[in-house]
Design an enzyme around this catalytic site. Sequence first.
Site, mmCIF file in Angstrom:
data_model
loop_
_atom_site.group_PDB
_atom_site.id
_atom_site.type_symbol
_atom_site.label_atom_id
_atom_site.label_comp_id
_atom_site.label_asym_id
_atom_site.label_seq_id
_atom_site.Cartn_x
_atom_site.Cartn_y
_atom_site.Cartn_z
ATOM 1 N N CYS A 1 0.890 -1.154 -0.145
ATOM 2 C CA CYS A 1 0.408 0.061 0.067
ATOM 3 C C CYS A 1 0.758 1.102 -0.065
ATOM 4 O O CYS A 1 1.716 1.680 -0.854
ATOM 5 C CB CYS A 1 -0.589 -0.331 1.364
ATOM 6 S SG CYS A 1 -2.252 0.996 1.205
ATOM 7 N N ARG B 1 -12.874 6.042 -2.743
ATOM 8 C CA ARG B 1 -12.014 4.565 -2.558
ATOM 9 C C ARG B 1 -12.678 3.542 -2.746
ATOM 10 O O ARG B 1 -14.067 2.548 -2.959
ATOM 11 C CB ARG B 1 -11.873 4.384 -0.669
ATOM 12 C CG ARG B 1 -11.465 5.947 0.288
ATOM 13 C CD ARG B 1 -11.830 5.324 1.860
ATOM 14 N NE ARG B 1 -10.185 3.810 1.875
ATOM 15 C CZ ARG B 1 -8.987 5.043 2.275
ATOM 16 N NH1 ARG B 1 -9.083 5.992 1.998
ATOM 17 N NH2 ARG B 1 -8.474 3.935 2.810
ATOM 18 N N HIS C 1 -4.026 -6.042 1.444
ATOM 19 C CA HIS C 1 -3.450 -6.372 3.214
ATOM 20 C C HIS C 1 -4.561 -7.477 3.257
ATOM 21 O O HIS C 1 -4.392 -8.272 2.310
ATOM 22 C CB HIS C 1 -4.800 -4.786 3.358
ATOM 23 C CG HIS C 1 -4.020 -3.572 3.736
ATOM 24 N ND1 HIS C 1 -2.552 -3.382 4.040
ATOM 25 C CD2 HIS C 1 -3.989 -2.789 3.025
ATOM 26 C CE1 HIS C 1 -2.003 -2.240 3.863
ATOM 27 N NE2 HIS C 1 -2.950 -1.797 2.985
#
Length: 245
Positions: free
Chosen positions: A91, A127, A191
């Site tokens: 990320c 997002r 993640h």
Amino acid sequence: MKIAWLYHDFMDLYGDKGNIMVLQKRCEDRGIPCQVDKIGIGDETDLCDYDLIFLGGGADKEQLQLIPDLMARRENIRKAMDEGTFALLICGGYQLFGEYYIAADGTKIDGLGFHSYYTDTGKAGARCIGNIVIEAQLDGRTTEIMGFENHGGQTCHVTHPLGKVIKGCGNSFDAGFEGYLDDHMLGTYIHGPLLPKNPDVADFVIVKAMQKRNPSFRLEDLKPLDDSVAQLAREQVRRKLGLTE
């Protein structure tokens, strides 16, 4: 195997430390010595001494705090990678190896500039969030990689993506591809953390790191491990996403 864990106290979003734990455990179970050194702001160290650099994700505030220290290490990081040190970047760490990153408040954060990709911010706070599955080629082996993505950043101009998106967003809403992969680094938005559900990726990273001191080292040199728990977790994700036959 020596791992440099950069900014462990700033860049550990969504359990990224789990990636380090998986690498340590898989090395331990194979009798491979694994040393992990936590490198923080101001710590003097030569990254050329390491086989793997790990940098996780963090919020904009944390990334802004570490930028001066990261930039001061720029040439040392480049030299280490040129000498065979592999980098695993999650990320924010992935973003910072590109040209720049535009934070949610519009602040431009300069990256290391090792690659031509750059990261803009999602419009109106949008997002990319949810479970993600991609198909990647890791040393010629087709591998399905899965996990969780949660990023406002939209990474563009990625010349060597990690994989093709099967479910989810990836580098940006309409990219169709996720992450970055070359001989020196693997960068991804995944993640979860990444490695517990993806033992093939963990072993790929271990092999890349081992090759710094032993260029002839191959996946076949790794002792097989019992990955049934990870496989069960993967099957649950596939069912949830409607990917089962």
